[in-house]
Design a protein around this motif. Structure first.
Motif, mmCIF file in Angstrom:
data_model
loop_
_atom_site.group_PDB
_atom_site.id
_atom_site.type_symbol
_atom_site.label_atom_id
_atom_site.label_comp_id
_atom_site.label_asym_id
_atom_site.label_seq_id
_atom_site.Cartn_x
_atom_site.Cartn_y
_atom_site.Cartn_z
ATOM 1 N N ILE A 184 0.845 -1.189 0.000
ATOM 2 C CA ILE A 184 0.000 0.000 0.000
ATOM 3 C C ILE A 184 0.884 1.244 0.000
ATOM 4 O O ILE A 184 1.811 1.359 0.806
ATOM 5 C CB ILE A 184 -0.947 -0.006 1.214
ATOM 6 C CG1 ILE A 184 -1.974 -1.135 1.071
ATOM 7 C CG2 ILE A 184 -1.661 1.335 1.366
ATOM 8 C CD1 ILE A 184 -2.940 -1.243 2.222
ATOM 9 N N LYS A 250 -5.536 3.930 -7.015
ATOM 10 C CA LYS A 250 -6.371 5.132 -7.012
ATOM 11 C C LYS A 250 -5.584 6.288 -7.618
ATOM 12 O O LYS A 250 -4.393 6.463 -7.330
ATOM 13 C CB LYS A 250 -6.796 5.465 -5.578
ATOM 14 C CG LYS A 250 -7.842 6.565 -5.480
ATOM 15 C CD LYS A 250 -8.349 6.694 -4.046
ATOM 16 C CE LYS A 250 -9.459 7.720 -3.948
ATOM 17 N NZ LYS A 250 -9.992 7.834 -2.562
ATOM 18 N N GLN A 252 -4.227 9.923 -8.120
ATOM 19 C CA GLN A 252 -3.917 11.042 -7.256
ATOM 20 C C GLN A 252 -4.023 12.363 -8.018
ATOM 21 O O GLN A 252 -3.972 12.381 -9.256
ATOM 22 C CB GLN A 252 -2.503 10.887 -6.683
ATOM 23 C CG GLN A 252 -2.284 9.585 -5.928
ATOM 24 C CD GLN A 252 -3.210 9.439 -4.747
ATOM 25 O OE1 GLN A 252 -3.239 10.286 -3.856
ATOM 26 N NE2 GLN A 252 -3.985 8.351 -4.730
ATOM 27 N N ASP A 260 -4.004 1.667 -2.943
ATOM 28 C CA ASP A 260 -4.661 2.071 -1.695
ATOM 29 C C ASP A 260 -5.347 0.909 -0.990
ATOM 30 O O ASP A 260 -5.724 1.028 0.176
ATOM 31 C CB ASP A 260 -5.661 3.203 -1.945
ATOM 32 C CG ASP A 260 -6.884 2.739 -2.718
ATOM 33 O OD1 ASP A 260 -6.752 1.809 -3.545
ATOM 34 O OD2 ASP A 260 -7.975 3.311 -2.512
#
Length: 759
Positions: A184, A250, A252, A260
């Motif tokens: 992550i 995800k 940004q 994430d």
């Protein structure tokens, strides 16, 4: 090319020294470009002749987006072991098409495991004159500069794509694994880069991956997150085991993509790849909808309240499919006068195909009130998405109502498909339909079946629950299932749902908000009032053809597998018909209603009724309201004050209803109503509560609900199909022997006289 293949560029550096075009073009290297795949084959064949081996064409790989060939593999002729002359030679070259249209070498294994026989030193490769084009990726960079770039890029772990040397990684142990281990917070410059990284990790770890759901922004329609899952995720095919492993990225504000969410644990055995290059990374443009985001305003359209780019409609139905199926359909139409097929033609190209034989169309007249549109096969990497329309017959068996090959997954394609099915079935809309949650399907159903209740496919619901809620733990799962599956009223569901959002901080979850808005299409509380023929709410619907047939089936085997699967299912139907006509179930009580229903229902449905009848003895009933001919009873289970239901009965028309709504959902009276019947000493079930579709005579020529047919043309088609099916059985029986033939012929002549046939 150096940056796109950081782990494989060393091969290119060793071969493309920049010292001379002639020497470097004789040997393949990572980054070598060609105008076409055929040109690459020609070059590798010439190289093989000079070095001393022959070349064969190996596998090809297709894009998941449009089915076009994205990469090709050319191998040594001694690859494999199918013939005694082959030695399992691992040497090969693979070329991949790039966005520029060029074909670029992205995999190359030089070493052979057998003796080579060069043709001689004076051999000149055919593509020698094209060398400046082939080497343009390296002609402006010296070898020293390339080595420096390689070292600098190897220190950057953000892009582990290109060739992965799994043998070297395994030799490096923990250090090698850490280079491919996702975590992550890991960043990527694009979604494609993340996909290739996860694919490389999957090959190393020992599993395969699929592209999962994507989510878009409601403001501008751009993709905000993507999910890549283990190939064994879900349960829609027997090979899948509901594996929960996945990686989600995800977008940004900076444009980077960040991991994430991550689930590494699998519920099945992993099989790490043992050889280099055996499981190549897919084409870099596999997520093509992101590449085509810069379109003009004329190419945009509205979904809900936001704008998203509109892609040109794809087409997966090729000419060979069209010609083969067209011949098959014409042959079937000659044998079966009720056979129906339709093709969507656009600019001379066949896009979608639908077909249904006479048996399926007749079945729809009896069992078309509930249909399952199974398009789950289109969710994989199949070139031609395959879909089936399936109903539920009077034995609770799946019955085929039609099949289709779909050009693409657009609203236009599904709208055409549903309208064609409706036309083939005389325009009678179903009461309910089970289909996927995709926006295109939802809009098509709302447009073509405006009065039909759309229920979402359970496998898709489960997959999205796992993605969005799986991280919240077992405590949340218990609270969530209690809210969804145990709520008895809308107020109770709303209160429990809001408490759930507050407790676990889900108020800002876009997916949770969307599912609440669509609750009438998946929450059991809102589905119970609609007839779904008892299709379980907590089980995935089984595919009609199982693993025998899907859209990845070779064209040459498609028809034979289709007919074999169809015959297998219909043989099961005939076996159930025989059992129902030949066997009588044992009565368990002395209730007259049990004898009545044994006489009317099929074996399968009678067992459902008999179970409810036996269970009703463990319930107590109390009259709590009466006015005129209307009375209301509270029915609760003995020793259990929590399980209670309200039964309302009218003496004027013998109508009854229960708060559990089993009859509305399944078409069979529940234990609570049967308990009230015992209190009222009713000896028979009112005829309105014996659905004709569940009876032994459901396929006979008597239609008690003729008034439900909206036009004389629909009724005429129903009579035609019924007579045709009966005649087919009659002809089959009459042709078994000469004596039966004579008897059948005399019966026909007598029947003809009664119908006043012209002589």
């Amino acid at each position: 090319m150096i940056k796109e293949n950081p782990l494989g560029v060393e091969l290119a550096i060793n071969n493309a020294t920049g010292e001379g075009i002639m020497g470097s073009v004789h040997e393949p290297f990572i980054g070598l470009e060609f105008e076409s795949a055929d040109e690459a084959l020609e070059f590798y064949t010439s190289y093989g002749k000079r070095v001393g081996f022959k070349v064969r064409i190996g596998q090809l790989y297709r894009s998941r987006t449009d089915g076009s060939v994205s990469s090709r593999r050319y191998v040594c002729s001694k690859e494999g072991y199918q013939l005694s002359s082959r030695t399992g030679c691992p040497a090969y070259i693979r070329v991949q098409i790039h966005d520029s249209g060029k074909w670029v070498v992205d995999h190359f294994l030089r070493d052979h495991n057998h003796d080579l026989e060069p043709e001689g030193e004076d051999f000149a490769p055919i593509l020698q004159q094209k060398s400046p084009t082939a080497l343009k990726s390296f002609t402006n960079v010296s070898r020293k500069q390339k080595k420096k770039l390689l070292v600098a890029y190897k220190d950057d772990n953000s892009c582990p794509v290109g060739i992965i040397n799994f043998k070297r990684l395994r030799e490096e142990g923990d250090e090698g694994r850490s280079r491919l281990e996702p975590f992550i917070g890991k960043e990527f410059s694009s979604a494609n880069e993340a996909y290739q990284f996860y694919h490389a990790y999957a090959v190393y770890a020992g599993f395969r991956i699929r592209i999962g759901q994507l989510f878009r922004s409601k403001n501008d329609g751009l993709i905000t997150s993507r999910r890549f899952v283990c190939a064994k995720e879900g349960f829609q095919h027997p090979s899948r085991v509901g594996c929960g492993a996945y990686l989600r990225i995800k977008r940004q504000p900076s444009g980077k993509w960040v991991v994430d969410r991550l689930q590494k644990d699998h519920n099945h055995k992993l099989e790490p790849e043992q050889e280099d290059g055996q499981n190549g990374i897919p084409a870099s443009n596999i997520l093509r909808e992101e590449v085509n985001s810069g379109l003009g305003n004329s190419n945009f359209f509205k979904i809900d309240n936001y704008t998203i780019p509109k892609r040109s409609r794809e087409n997966h139905i090729k000419s060979d499919w069209y010609s083969l199926l067209s011949e098959y359909f014409q042959a079937r139409q000659a044998e079966d006068t009720g056979f129906f097929y339709a093709m969507e033609i656009d600019n001379g190209n066949c896009r979608s195909i639908f077909w249904s034989d006479g048996r399926s169309r007749y079945s729809c007249s009896q069992f078309g009130d509930v249909i399952v549109l199974d398009s789950s096969y289109r969710t994989d990497v199949y070139m031609v998405p395959f879909a089936t329309f399936v109903g539920v017959n009077h034995h609770k068996q799946p019955v085929l109502l039609g099949c289709a090959l779909i050009a693409d997954e657009s609203e236009e394609s599904f709208t055409w498909l549903l309208r064609t099915w409706l036309r083939a079935m005389s325009g009678r809309q179903p009461v309910s339909i089970v289909a996927d949650q995709d926006v295109a399907i939802q809009r098509a159903i709302a447009k073509v079946f405006p009065g039909t209740h759309h229920r979402f496919s359970l496998w898709q619901i489960k997959a999205k629950e796992q993605e969005n809620l799986g991280r919240l733990g077992e405590g949340f799962t218990n609270d969530y299932e209690k809210c969804v599956y145990h709520s008895q009223t809308a107020d109770e569901f709303d209160a429990t749902w809001n408490a759930l959002l507050n407790k676990y901080g889900l108020k800002d979850s876009a997916w949770v908000q969307e599912m609440y808005e669509k609750r009438a299409s998946w929450v059991p509380l809102y589905l119970r009032s609609t007839f779904f023929a008892g299709i379980p709410m907590n089980e995935c619907v089984e595919s009609y053809f199982g693993t025998l047939l899907n859209a990845h089936t070779p064209l040459t085997e498609f028809i034979s597998r289709y007919e074999r699967g169809l015959e297998r299912r219909r043989e099961e139907e005939r076996r159930k018909d025989f059992d129902t006509s030949s066997f009588q179930p044992v009565l368990q009580t002395k209730e007259p209603v049990e004898e009545q229903c044994r006489r009317l229902y099929t074996l399968t449905i009678f067992k459902v009724f008999q179970k409810e009848l036996l269970q009703c003895y463990s319930y107590l009933g109390f009259k709590i309201y009466e006015e005129g001919g209307l009375s209301r009873y509270l029915v609760r289970k003995c020793g259990n004050d929590i399980e209670r239901h309200m039964v309302t009965f009218s003496t004027s028309n013998l109508s009854v209803s229960c708060s559990c709504q089993m009859f509305e959902y399944e078409g069979v009276l529940c234990r609570h109503v049967l308990r009230v019947f015992q209190i009222l000493e009713l000896k028979e079930v009112p005829s309105r509560y014996i659905l004709h579709r569940w009876t032994r005579s459901a396929e006979d020529s008597v239609f008690p609900d003729i008034e439900s047919w909206s036009s004389s043309q629909e009724l005429r088609n129903l009579m035609l199909w019924s007579l045709r099916e009966t005649a087919c059985k009659y002809v089959d029986a009459g042709a078994t022997s000469l004596e039966n033939y004579k008897l059948a012929y005399e019966i026909l002549r007598e029947g003809g006289r009664k119908l006043c046939w012209p002589r």
